[in-house]
Design an enzyme around this catalytic site. Structure first.
Site, PDB file in Angstrom:
ATOM      1  N   THR A 111      15.486 -19.598 -19.209  1.00  0.00           N
ATOM      2  CA  THR A 111      14.398 -18.787 -18.661  1.00  0.00           C
ATOM      3  C   THR A 111      13.326 -18.518 -19.717  1.00  0.00           C
ATOM      4  O   THR A 111      13.629 -18.494 -20.915  1.00  0.00           O
ATOM      5  CB  THR A 111      14.966 -17.446 -18.158  1.00  0.00           C
ATOM      6  OG1 THR A 111      13.893 -16.550 -17.897  1.00  0.00           O
ATOM      7  CG2 THR A 111      15.890 -16.786 -19.171  1.00  0.00           C
ATOM      8  N   ASP A 112      12.108 -18.263 -19.247  1.00  0.00           N
ATOM      9  CA  ASP A 112      11.036 -17.900 -20.188  1.00  0.00           C
ATOM     10  C   ASP A 112      11.300 -16.530 -20.828  1.00  0.00           C
ATOM     11  O   ASP A 112      10.691 -16.178 -21.840  1.00  0.00           O
ATOM     12  CB  ASP A 112       9.667 -17.905 -19.487  1.00  0.00           C
ATOM     13  CG  ASP A 112       9.553 -16.948 -18.316  1.00  0.00           C
ATOM     14  OD1 ASP A 112      10.556 -16.292 -17.967  1.00  0.00           O
ATOM     15  OD2 ASP A 112       8.452 -16.853 -17.729  1.00  0.00           O
ATOM     16  N   GLU A 113      12.219 -15.752 -20.228  1.00  0.00           N
ATOM     17  CA  GLU A 113      12.474 -14.403 -20.755  1.00  0.00           C
ATOM     18  C   GLU A 113      13.093 -14.434 -22.150  1.00  0.00           C
ATOM     19  O   GLU A 113      13.116 -13.418 -22.838  1.00  0.00           O
ATOM     20  CB  GLU A 113      13.383 -13.616 -19.811  1.00  0.00           C
ATOM     21  CG  GLU A 113      12.737 -13.357 -18.491  1.00  0.00           C
ATOM     22  CD  GLU A 113      13.332 -12.189 -17.713  1.00  0.00           C
ATOM     23  OE1 GLU A 113      14.083 -11.390 -18.287  1.00  0.00           O
ATOM     24  OE2 GLU A 113      13.020 -12.096 -16.516  1.00  0.00           O
ATOM     25  N   TYR A 157      20.184  -9.191 -20.229  1.00  0.00           N
ATOM     26  CA  TYR A 157      20.138 -10.482 -19.513  1.00  0.00           C
ATOM     27  C   TYR A 157      19.489 -11.553 -20.377  1.00  0.00           C
ATOM     28  O   TYR A 157      20.067 -12.620 -20.616  1.00  0.00           O
ATOM     29  CB  TYR A 157      19.368 -10.327 -18.186  1.00  0.00           C
ATOM     30  CG  TYR A 157      18.874 -11.650 -17.637  1.00  0.00           C
ATOM     31  CD1 TYR A 157      19.759 -12.595 -17.137  1.00  0.00           C
ATOM     32  CD2 TYR A 157      17.504 -11.971 -17.659  1.00  0.00           C
ATOM     33  CE1 TYR A 157      19.304 -13.825 -16.657  1.00  0.00           C
ATOM     34  CE2 TYR A 157      17.046 -13.192 -17.180  1.00  0.00           C
ATOM     35  CZ  TYR A 157      17.955 -14.115 -16.684  1.00  0.00           C
ATOM     36  OH  TYR A 157      17.502 -15.332 -16.220  1.00  0.00           O
ATOM     37  N   LYS A 175      20.935 -15.045 -22.190  1.00  0.00           N
ATOM     38  CA  LYS A 175      20.397 -16.394 -21.940  1.00  0.00           C
ATOM     39  C   LYS A 175      19.967 -17.038 -23.265  1.00  0.00           C
ATOM     40  O   LYS A 175      20.179 -18.230 -23.489  1.00  0.00           O
ATOM     41  CB  LYS A 175      19.212 -16.338 -20.973  1.00  0.00           C
ATOM     42  CG  LYS A 175      19.557 -15.896 -19.566  1.00  0.00           C
ATOM     43  CD  LYS A 175      20.454 -16.862 -18.817  1.00  0.00           C
ATOM     44  CE  LYS A 175      19.764 -18.150 -18.448  1.00  0.00           C
ATOM     45  NZ  LYS A 175      20.670 -19.021 -17.628  1.00  0.00           N
TER      46      LYS A 175
HETATM   47  P1  NAD Z   1      21.169 -16.141  -8.539  1.00  0.00           P
HETATM   48  O1  NAD Z   1      21.631 -14.817  -9.060  1.00  0.00           O
HETATM   49  O2  NAD Z   1      20.439 -16.194  -7.244  1.00  0.00           O
HETATM   50  O3  NAD Z   1      22.417 -17.126  -8.412  1.00  0.00           O
HETATM   51  C1  NAD Z   1      23.400 -17.233  -9.385  1.00  0.00           C
HETATM   52  C2  NAD Z   1      24.589 -17.981  -8.784  1.00  0.00           C
HETATM   53  O4  NAD Z   1      25.585 -18.110  -9.820  1.00  0.00           O
HETATM   54  C3  NAD Z   1      25.275 -17.236  -7.628  1.00  0.00           C
HETATM   55  O5  NAD Z   1      25.543 -18.132  -6.576  1.00  0.00           O
HETATM   56  C4  NAD Z   1      26.562 -16.715  -8.228  1.00  0.00           C
HETATM   57  O6  NAD Z   1      27.624 -16.602  -7.293  1.00  0.00           O
HETATM   58  C5  NAD Z   1      26.848 -17.777  -9.281  1.00  0.00           C
HETATM   59  N1  NAD Z   1      27.695 -17.263 -10.387  1.00  0.00           N
HETATM   60  C6  NAD Z   1      27.498 -16.128 -11.091  1.00  0.00           C
HETATM   61  N2  NAD Z   1      28.480 -15.984 -11.997  1.00  0.00           N
HETATM   62  C7  NAD Z   1      29.287 -17.070 -11.867  1.00  0.00           C
HETATM   63  C8  NAD Z   1      30.462 -17.495 -12.532  1.00  0.00           C
HETATM   64  N3  NAD Z   1      31.011 -16.777 -13.505  1.00  0.00           N
HETATM   65  N4  NAD Z   1      31.032 -18.652 -12.141  1.00  0.00           N
HETATM   66  C9  NAD Z   1      30.509 -19.382 -11.128  1.00  0.00           C
HETATM   67  N5  NAD Z   1      29.402 -19.025 -10.467  1.00  0.00           N
HETATM   68  C10 NAD Z   1      28.787 -17.881 -10.835  1.00  0.00           C
HETATM   69  O7  NAD Z   1      20.316 -16.750  -9.717  1.00  0.00           O
HETATM   70  P2  NAD Z   1      19.010 -17.687  -9.677  1.00  0.00           P
HETATM   71  O8  NAD Z   1      17.816 -16.842  -9.582  1.00  0.00           O
HETATM   72  O9  NAD Z   1      19.224 -18.778  -8.718  1.00  0.00           O
HETATM   73  O10 NAD Z   1      19.060 -18.272 -11.169  1.00  0.00           O
HETATM   74  C11 NAD Z   1      19.789 -19.444 -11.472  1.00  0.00           C
HETATM   75  C12 NAD Z   1      19.583 -19.771 -12.944  1.00  0.00           C
HETATM   76  O11 NAD Z   1      18.191 -19.960 -13.200  1.00  0.00           O
HETATM   77  C13 NAD Z   1      20.034 -18.668 -13.883  1.00  0.00           C
HETATM   78  O12 NAD Z   1      20.602 -19.266 -15.015  1.00  0.00           O
HETATM   79  C14 NAD Z   1      18.752 -17.952 -14.278  1.00  0.00           C
HETATM   80  O13 NAD Z   1      18.868 -17.419 -15.564  1.00  0.00           O
HETATM   81  C15 NAD Z   1      17.759 -19.112 -14.245  1.00  0.00           C
HETATM   82  N6  NAD Z   1      16.364 -18.754 -13.962  1.00  0.00           N
HETATM   83  C16 NAD Z   1      16.045 -18.014 -12.860  1.00  0.00           C
HETATM   84  C17 NAD Z   1      14.706 -17.751 -12.587  1.00  0.00           C
HETATM   85  C18 NAD Z   1      14.292 -16.945 -11.373  1.00  0.00           C
HETATM   86  O14 NAD Z   1      13.120 -16.618 -11.242  1.00  0.00           O
HETATM   87  N7  NAD Z   1      15.178 -16.637 -10.452  1.00  0.00           N
HETATM   88  C19 NAD Z   1      13.693 -18.244 -13.430  1.00  0.00           C
HETATM   89  C20 NAD Z   1      14.072 -18.990 -14.558  1.00  0.00           C
HETATM   90  C21 NAD Z   1      15.402 -19.250 -14.802  1.00  0.00           C
HETATM   91  O1  DAU Z   2      10.945 -15.074 -15.785  1.00  0.00           O
HETATM   92  C1  DAU Z   2      12.117 -15.625 -15.265  1.00  0.00           C
HETATM   93  C2  DAU Z   2      13.023 -14.520 -14.782  1.00  0.00           C
HETATM   94  O2  DAU Z   2      12.440 -14.003 -13.597  1.00  0.00           O
HETATM   95  C3  DAU Z   2      14.451 -14.994 -14.523  1.00  0.00           C
HETATM   96  O3  DAU Z   2      15.021 -15.388 -15.739  1.00  0.00           O
HETATM   97  C4  DAU Z   2      15.294 -13.879 -13.884  1.00  0.00           C
HETATM   98  O4  DAU Z   2      16.569 -14.374 -13.548  1.00  0.00           O
HETATM   99  C5  DAU Z   2      14.586 -13.409 -12.640  1.00  0.00           C
HETATM  100  O5  DAU Z   2      15.299 -12.337 -12.065  1.00  0.00           O
HETATM  101  C6  DAU Z   2      13.159 -12.966 -12.961  1.00  0.00           C
HETATM  102  O6  DAU Z   2      13.170 -11.777 -13.791  1.00  0.00           O
HETATM  103  P1  DAU Z   2      12.141 -10.567 -13.547  1.00  0.00           P
HETATM  104  O7  DAU Z   2      12.706  -9.357 -14.153  1.00  0.00           O
HETATM  105  O8  DAU Z   2      10.757 -10.965 -13.911  1.00  0.00           O
HETATM  106  O9  DAU Z   2      12.216 -10.520 -11.920  1.00  0.00           O
HETATM  107  P2  DAU Z   2      12.285  -9.314 -10.888  1.00  0.00           P
HETATM  108  O10 DAU Z   2      12.064  -9.908  -9.543  1.00  0.00           O
HETATM  109  O11 DAU Z   2      13.460  -8.450 -11.089  1.00  0.00           O
HETATM  110  O12 DAU Z   2      10.995  -8.457 -11.257  1.00  0.00           O
HETATM  111  C7  DAU Z   2       9.697  -9.040 -11.258  1.00  0.00           C
HETATM  112  C8  DAU Z   2       8.721  -7.955 -11.693  1.00  0.00           C
HETATM  113  O13 DAU Z   2       8.645  -6.960 -10.664  1.00  0.00           O
HETATM  114  C9  DAU Z   2       9.138  -7.205 -12.944  1.00  0.00           C
HETATM  115  O14 DAU Z   2       7.980  -6.910 -13.704  1.00  0.00           O
HETATM  116  C10 DAU Z   2       9.761  -5.922 -12.433  1.00  0.00           C
HETATM  117  C11 DAU Z   2       9.006  -5.670 -11.156  1.00  0.00           C
HETATM  118  N1  DAU Z   2       9.752  -4.974 -10.075  1.00  0.00           N
HETATM  119  C12 DAU Z   2      10.950  -5.515  -9.689  1.00  0.00           C
HETATM  120  C13 DAU Z   2      11.695  -4.915  -8.689  1.00  0.00           C
HETATM  121  C14 DAU Z   2      13.018  -5.508  -8.268  1.00  0.00           C
HETATM  122  C15 DAU Z   2       9.234  -3.847  -9.458  1.00  0.00           C
HETATM  123  O15 DAU Z   2       8.126  -3.388  -9.801  1.00  0.00           O
HETATM  124  N2  DAU Z   2       9.973  -3.258  -8.476  1.00  0.00           N
HETATM  125  C16 DAU Z   2      11.188  -3.744  -8.071  1.00  0.00           C
HETATM  126  O16 DAU Z   2      11.808  -3.115  -7.175  1.00  0.00           O
END
Ligand code: NAD
Ligand code: DAU
Length: 339
Positions: free
Chosen positions: A125-127, A153, A157
């Site tokens: 992730t970019d985080e 988190y 990562k």
């Molecule tokens: P998500 O939370 O929607 O899904 C995660 C999945 O992993 C779930 O199906 C969960 O059951 C499974 N899981 C969790 N722990 C596990 C374990 N111990 N063994 C097997 N399965 C397990 O997450 P997402 O948003 O789809 O993110 C997927 C990946 O992409 C993550 O690594 C996250 O860091 C990365 N990522 C997410 C975003 C975003 O915006 N959502 C952006 C950049 C990177």
């Molecule tokens: O940048 C990539 C990341 O993006 C991934 O690595 C993470 O897995 C993914 O969850 C996401 O992280 P963020 O923290 O950016 O996503 P989230 O949707 O939780 O929040 C997006 C922004 O919105 C953040 O600035 C917090 C804000 N927010 C979020 C929630 C849930 C609110 O203001 N209110 C809310 O209720």
């Protein structure tokens, strides 16, 4: 070709499973997911109809079970998307983030070393880079930006990324890492900003914006992320990191207002609540490397992607209504009460 996709019952993982099954009719896609609160089998309903798809309900930290799966399936490539992914939950309870995100990654890489693999791909992730100031728009994250994670988190990562690079250097494991910005699209669990705001607005519930809503994220439609992973596993160079993002920076409050407008809901639902601890101000990716080396460019414009996403949630009530009962309610009360 057999590809193991971990976390395939989650948001990006399921989109990746569908993308790969559709694009490569001769590939076997083997999904490993332990189905935490964020993983749902209903998400994979259509994948189960495809004979090239196989599912194991297994924890990636369970070494014995993971080794058995590798022995049986003999994967060519592993794409690791299994993770605890929600920043707010990591602030509340970091431990499971360290277990799954770091130790689970180690187990998967050990299995790759033991059974042989052409490529191990870590979806990061970019985080991991921390954040950028709001007022210096020329600053972007490149692959050379130092790691400075803010939350448990993102620290988990970043730790996993370091371990992946160490396995490459020490054991010669052919790894790649992608660091993507915020994704949005179908099947995203409604604890994340966009689906949470869509569902709350539909249910006429308060729209909880953290702080002043000025924080900026760089939004990418999930299918564009899947295309980037596909390119990296096939054409990317082992040992390399690729940033993925589409120059699409938007302040949180603007997203929430856009959702209100599209759903014809009053902005009076917007409620400013206490800020997230350690809240990152701004993320912005420089995707030059993946563009120049692999030819990747995002294809979905935000206006189209958000329309498709909102329509998907409108048309898939059954999916999210099942999800926002039970455990989700406990989470909701814990995160938002007294805020
Ligand atoms: P998500 O939370 O929607 O899904 C995660 C999945 O992993 C779930 O199906 C969960 O059951 C499974 N899981 C969790 N722990 C596990 C374990 N111990 N063994 C097997 N399965 C397990 O997450 P997402 O948003 O789809 O993110 C997927 C990946 O992409 C993550 O690594 C996250 O860091 C990365 N990522 C997410 C975003 C975003 O915006 N959502 C952006 C950049 C990177
Ligand atoms: O940048 C990539 C990341 O993006 C991934 O690595 C993470 O897995 C993914 O969850 C996401 O992280 P963020 O923290 O950016 O996503 P989230 O949707 O939780 O929040 C997006 C922004 O919105 C953040 O600035 C917090 C804000 N927010 C979020 C929630 C849930 C609110 O203001 N209110 C809310 O209720």
């Amino acid at each position: 070709m057999t590809i193991i996709v971990t976390g395939g019952a989650g948001f990006i993982g399921s989109n990746f499973v569908y993308y790969m099954l559709e694009k490569y009719s001769n590939y076997r896609i083997v999904c490993i997911d332990c189905l935490t609160y964020a993983g749902n089998l209903s998400t994979l309903e259509k994948a189960f109809l495809n004979p090239n798809f196989k599912f194991y309900k297994t924890d990636i930290c369970d070494r014995e079970a993971i080794y058995k799966i590798f022995e049986a399936e003999k994967p060519n490539i592993v794409v690791n998307l299994a993770a605890e992914s929600h920043v707010d939950r990591s602030i509340d309870n970091p431990e499971v983030f360290l277990k799954t995100n770091i130790l689970g990654t180690q187990v998967l890489m050990d299995a790759c070393l033991k059974y042989g693999i052409e490529r191990y791909h870590q979806v990061s992730t970019d985080e991991v880079y921390g954040d950028l100031p709001l007022d210096k728009k020329d600053l972007l994250f490149t692959e050379k930006t130092s790691l400075k994670p803010s939350s448990p988190y993102s620290a988990s990562k970043a730790s996993a990324d370091l371990l992946v690079l160490a396995y490459n250097r020490t054991y010669g494991l052919p790894v790649t890492i992608s660091r993507c910005s915020n994704n949005y699209g179908p099947y995203q669990f409604p604890e994340k900003l966009i689906p949470l705001m869509i569902l709350n607005a539909l249910n006429e519930k308060a729209l909880p914006v953290y702080g002043k809503g000025e924080n900026i994220r760089d939004w990418l439609y999930v299918e564009d992320h899947c295309k980037a992973i596909d390119l990296i596993i096939h054409k990317g160079t082992a040992g390399e990191i690729y940033n993925v993002g589409g120059h699409n920076e938007i302040a949180n409050i603007d997203i929430v207002k856009l959702i209100c407008k599209r759903l014809e809901k009053s902005e009076k639902l917007i409620t400013y609540v206490a800020d997230r601890k350690g809240h990152d101000l701004r993320y912005a990716i420089d995707p030059t490397k993946i563009h120049k080396e692999l030819g990747w460019l995002p294809q979905t414009k935000f206006a189209d992607g958000i329309e498709k996403t909102i329509t998907w949630y409108l048309e898939n009530r059954k999916w999210w209504e099942a999800i926002i009962s039970g455990e989700y309610q406990n989470h909701y009360e814990k995160i938002y009460e007294n805020r």
